[in-house]
Motif scaffolding. Structure first.
Motif, PDB file in Angstrom:
ATOM      1  N   GLY A   1       0.774  -1.331   0.049  1.00 24.22           N
ATOM      2  CA  GLY A   1      -0.019   0.018   0.005  1.00 24.22           C
ATOM      3  C   GLY A   1       0.840   1.286   0.054  1.00 24.22           C
ATOM      4  N   HIS A   2       1.666   1.301   0.818  1.00 23.29           N
ATOM      5  CA  HIS A   2       2.836   2.516   0.907  1.00 23.29           C
ATOM      6  C   HIS A   2       3.301   2.683  -0.659  1.00 23.29           C
ATOM      7  CE1 HIS A   2       3.510   1.290   5.458  1.00 23.29           C
ATOM      8  NE2 HIS A   2       2.659   2.588   5.311  1.00 23.29           N
ATOM      9  N   ILE A   3       3.989   1.507  -1.074  1.00 23.68           N
ATOM     10  CA  ILE A   3       4.447   1.639  -2.526  1.00 23.68           C
ATOM     11  C   ILE A   3       3.538   2.180  -3.547  1.00 23.68           C
ATOM     12  CG2 ILE A   3       5.801   0.119  -4.148  1.00 23.68           C
ATOM     13  CD1 ILE A   3       6.669  -1.677  -1.926  1.00 23.68           C
ATOM     14  N   ALA A   4       2.541   1.693  -3.374  1.00 22.18           N
ATOM     15  CA  ALA A   4       1.383   2.022  -4.536  1.00 22.18           C
ATOM     16  C   ALA A   4       0.975   3.532  -4.408  1.00 22.18           C
ATOM     17  CB  ALA A   4       0.121   1.168  -4.381  1.00 22.18           C
ATOM     18  N   ALA A   5       0.963   3.752  -3.325  1.00 26.26           N
ATOM     19  CA  ALA A   5       0.714   5.470  -2.916  1.00 26.26           C
ATOM     20  C   ALA A   5       1.877   6.319  -3.320  1.00 26.26           C
ATOM     21  CB  ALA A   5       0.037   5.466  -1.528  1.00 26.26           C
ATOM     22  N   ARG A   6       3.016   5.835  -3.047  1.00 25.78           N
ATOM     23  CA  ARG A   6       4.021   6.863  -3.415  1.00 25.78           C
ATOM     24  C   ARG A   6       4.252   6.808  -4.803  1.00 25.78           C
ATOM     25  NH1 ARG A   6       8.402   8.919  -0.230  1.00 25.78           N
ATOM     26  NH2 ARG A   6       6.625   8.846   1.324  1.00 25.78           N
ATOM     27  N   ALA A   7       3.926   5.728  -5.620  1.00 25.62           N
ATOM     28  CA  ALA A   7       4.281   5.497  -6.854  1.00 25.62           C
ATOM     29  C   ALA A   7       3.019   6.061  -7.692  1.00 25.62           C
ATOM     30  CB  ALA A   7       4.485   4.049  -7.387  1.00 25.62           C
ATOM     31  N   GLY A   8       2.025   6.483  -7.021  1.00 26.03           N
ATOM     32  CA  GLY A   8       0.619   6.989  -7.665  1.00 26.03           C
ATOM     33  C   GLY A   8      -0.027   6.187  -8.290  1.00 26.03           C
ATOM     34  N   LEU A   9       0.051   4.774  -7.814  1.00 26.74           N
ATOM     35  CA  LEU A   9      -0.797   3.679  -8.314  1.00 26.74           C
ATOM     36  C   LEU A   9      -1.931   3.151  -7.598  1.00 26.74           C
ATOM     37  CD1 LEU A   9       2.127   1.534  -9.635  1.00 26.74           C
ATOM     38  CD2 LEU A   9       0.614   3.024 -11.160  1.00 26.74           C
TER      39      LEU A   9
ATOM     40  N   PRO B   1       3.016 -10.065  -6.982  1.00 23.70           N
ATOM     41  CA  PRO B   1       2.121 -10.428  -6.207  1.00 23.70           C
ATOM     42  C   PRO B   1       2.285  -9.930  -4.602  1.00 23.70           C
ATOM     43  CG  PRO B   1       3.577 -12.151  -6.753  1.00 23.70           C
ATOM     44  CD  PRO B   1       3.727 -10.970  -7.501  1.00 23.70           C
ATOM     45  N   ASP B   2       3.554  -9.749  -4.274  1.00 25.19           N
ATOM     46  CA  ASP B   2       3.771  -9.208  -3.012  1.00 25.19           C
ATOM     47  C   ASP B   2       5.037  -8.482  -2.955  1.00 25.19           C
ATOM     48  OD1 ASP B   2       5.813 -11.082  -2.924  1.00 25.19           O
ATOM     49  OD2 ASP B   2       4.577 -12.808  -2.715  1.00 25.19           O
ATOM     50  N   LYS B   3       5.725  -7.914  -1.747  1.00 26.58           N
ATOM     51  CA  LYS B   3       6.764  -7.247  -1.675  1.00 26.58           C
ATOM     52  C   LYS B   3       8.014  -7.772  -1.860  1.00 26.58           C
ATOM     53  CE  LYS B   3       8.153  -6.040   2.256  1.00 26.58           C
ATOM     54  NZ  LYS B   3       8.221  -5.509   3.982  1.00 26.58           N
ATOM     55  N   GLY B   4       8.012  -9.117  -1.664  1.00 26.77           N
ATOM     56  CA  GLY B   4       9.377  -9.584  -1.935  1.00 26.77           C
ATOM     57  C   GLY B   4       9.466  -9.906  -3.327  1.00 26.77           C
ATOM     58  N   ALA B   5       8.488 -10.057  -4.104  1.00 24.89           N
ATOM     59  CA  ALA B   5       8.538 -10.492  -5.740  1.00 24.89           C
ATOM     60  C   ALA B   5       8.704  -9.259  -6.297  1.00 24.89           C
ATOM     61  CB  ALA B   5       7.263 -11.131  -5.972  1.00 24.89           C
ATOM     62  N   LEU B   6       8.304  -8.060  -5.730  1.00 25.66           N
ATOM     63  CA  LEU B   6       8.319  -6.752  -5.984  1.00 25.66           C
ATOM     64  C   LEU B   6      10.061  -6.319  -6.192  1.00 25.66           C
ATOM     65  CD1 LEU B   6       7.416  -4.016  -7.618  1.00 25.66           C
ATOM     66  CD2 LEU B   6       6.803  -3.297  -5.210  1.00 25.66           C
TER      67      LEU B   6
ATOM     68  N   ARG C   1      -3.663   0.277  -5.550  1.00 26.63           N
ATOM     69  CA  ARG C   1      -3.178  -0.826  -5.024  1.00 26.63           C
ATOM     70  C   ARG C   1      -3.518  -2.071  -6.045  1.00 26.63           C
ATOM     71  NH1 ARG C   1      -3.581  -2.636   1.295  1.00 26.63           N
ATOM     72  NH2 ARG C   1      -3.544  -0.559   1.347  1.00 26.63           N
ATOM     73  N   ASN C   2      -4.578  -2.317  -6.569  1.00 27.40           N
ATOM     74  CA  ASN C   2      -5.060  -3.435  -7.299  1.00 27.40           C
ATOM     75  C   ASN C   2      -4.015  -3.455  -8.863  1.00 27.40           C
ATOM     76  OD1 ASN C   2      -6.378  -1.113  -8.611  1.00 27.40           O
ATOM     77  ND2 ASN C   2      -8.001  -2.313  -9.258  1.00 27.40           N
ATOM     78  N   THR C   3      -3.747  -1.948  -9.297  1.00 32.72           N
ATOM     79  CA  THR C   3      -2.609  -1.908 -10.363  1.00 32.72           C
ATOM     80  C   THR C   3      -1.281  -2.480  -9.984  1.00 32.72           C
ATOM     81  OG1 THR C   3      -4.022   0.039 -11.227  1.00 32.72           O
ATOM     82  CG2 THR C   3      -1.598  -0.418 -11.987  1.00 32.72           C
ATOM     83  N   LEU C   4      -1.054  -2.322  -8.779  1.00 37.72           N
ATOM     84  CA  LEU C   4       0.316  -2.509  -8.433  1.00 37.72           C
ATOM     85  C   LEU C   4       0.606  -4.127  -8.279  1.00 37.72           C
ATOM     86  CD1 LEU C   4       3.268  -2.382  -7.137  1.00 37.72           C
ATOM     87  CD2 LEU C   4       2.405  -1.804  -4.936  1.00 37.72           C
ATOM     88  N   TYR C   5      -0.481  -4.712  -8.080  1.00 34.44           N
ATOM     89  CA  TYR C   5      -0.450  -6.137  -8.011  1.00 34.44           C
ATOM     90  C   TYR C   5      -0.277  -6.829  -9.297  1.00 34.44           C
ATOM     91  CZ  TYR C   5      -1.425  -6.436  -3.006  1.00 34.44           C
ATOM     92  OH  TYR C   5      -1.329  -6.297  -1.595  1.00 34.44           O
ATOM     93  N   ASN C   6      -0.737  -6.008 -10.606  1.00 39.77           N
ATOM     94  CA  ASN C   6      -0.442  -6.616 -11.861  1.00 39.77           C
ATOM     95  C   ASN C   6       1.030  -6.705 -11.993  1.00 39.77           C
ATOM     96  OD1 ASN C   6      -3.172  -6.541 -12.235  1.00 39.77           O
ATOM     97  ND2 ASN C   6      -3.266  -4.635 -12.955  1.00 39.77           N
ATOM     98  N   TYR C   7       2.094  -5.765 -11.312  1.00 36.08           N
ATOM     99  CA  TYR C   7       3.345  -5.973 -11.469  1.00 36.08           C
ATOM    100  C   TYR C   7       4.035  -6.908 -10.500  1.00 36.08           C
ATOM    101  CZ  TYR C   7       2.748  -1.842 -14.367  1.00 36.08           C
ATOM    102  OH  TYR C   7       2.582  -0.957 -15.448  1.00 36.08           O
TER     103      TYR C   7
END
Length: 209
Positions: free
Chosen positions: A39-47, A57-62, A49-55
Motif C-alpha cells: 500500500g505504501h509503495i502504490a501510494a508513493r508511486a501514484g498507483l 504479487p507481494d513485496k518480496g516479488a516486487l 493498489r490493485n494495479t500494483l498487484y499486476n506488477y
C-alpha cells in the motif's frame, strides 16, 4: 481504463517500473523494510493498489523484480567483457569486479541486503532466476579461460572457487551499500584479493606436523 503513459504499452510499463523503483528508494529512506507495505509503495508511486498487484504479487516479488531490472546494465557489461576472449583473463576479471561493485551504488540493488527482502544473499548467485546468476556463469568462464592460458592456477573445482570468491564480493557490495564513498577503495581491494587467490604458485603449504 487506466491512462497509458508513453507511446506504447511497453514504454508505459517501463515508466511504471521506474516510478516503483523511485518510490521504494524514497520509502526506505523513511522507514525500515519490514514496515514497508504494498500500500505504501502504490501510494508513493501514484498507483492504485490493485494495479500494483499486476506488477508483483507481494513485496518480496516486487523487490526481486526491481533488483533484476537494476542489474541488467551490469549483466550486459559483464557478459560483454567475459566474451572478449582476446584480452587477458586477469584484465577481464578486474573489469568484471569493478562493474559488479559499481552496480551496488544503485539503491535498488542495495535492497538485497535488507532483512526480509525475500532475497537471502548467500543464495542469490546460485539461483538461476537471481539477478546475478548470469554474472557467476561469466566469471566461471573467465577463470576457466585463465587456467587454460596459464594466467591462473588450476583451482580444481571452478564452481566452488567462484562461490567462495562471491563471499568477498558480497562483503564489498555490503560495504558500498553502507557507504558509497568507499567504492574506489573497495573495488581495488576486491580486485587484489581475488586475483591474488588465483595467481599461479599461490598455494600455501601447511607446516610439518
Amino acid at each position: 481504463m487506466p491512462r497509458i503513459r508513453g507511446a506504447s504499452i511497453e514504454e508505459h510499463h517501463e515508466l511504471v517500473w521506474a516510478d516503483l523503483a523511485e518510490a521504494v528508494r524514497q520509502l526506505l529512506l523513511e522507514r525500515d523494510y519490514d514496515g514497508l507495505t504494498m500500500g505504501h509503495i502504490a501510494a508513493r508511486a501514484g498507483l492504485a493498489r490493485n494495479t500494483l498487484y499486476n506488477y508483483a504479487p507481494d513485496k518480496g516479488a516486487l523487490v526481486l523484480a526491481l533488483t533484476q531490472r537494476a542489474a541488467r546494465p551490469a549483466i550486459e557489461r559483464v557478459t560483454a567483457v567475459a566474451a572478449g576472449s582476446a584480452g587477458p583473463a586477469a584484465g577481464r576479471l578486474r573489469e568484471i569486479i569493478e562493474a559488479v561493485l559499481e552496480a551496488f551504488t544503485d539503491p535498488a540493488l542495495q535492497m538485497m541486503f535488507r532483512p526480509g527482502s525475500g532475497q537471502p544473499v548467500d543464495d542469490v548467485p546460485r539461483e538461476p532466476d537471481s539477478p546475478f546468476h548470469a554474472i557467476v556463469v561469466a566469471v566461471e568462464s573467465v577463470i576457466q579461460d585463465g587456467i587454460k592460458r596459464g594466467e591462473f592456477r588450476d583451482v580444481g573445482d571452478v564452481r566452488l572457487t567462484v562461490e567462495l570468491l562471491t563471499g568477498a564480493m558480497r562483503a564489498g557490495a555490503e560495504r558500498i551499500s553502507r557507504d558509497p564513498g568507499t567504492l574506489v577503495a573497495t573495488v581495488g581491494a576486491a580486485q587484489e584479493t581475488i586475483l591474488a587467490s588465483l595467481r599461479p604458485g599461490n598455494t600455501e603449504q601447511m607446516p610439518p606436523g
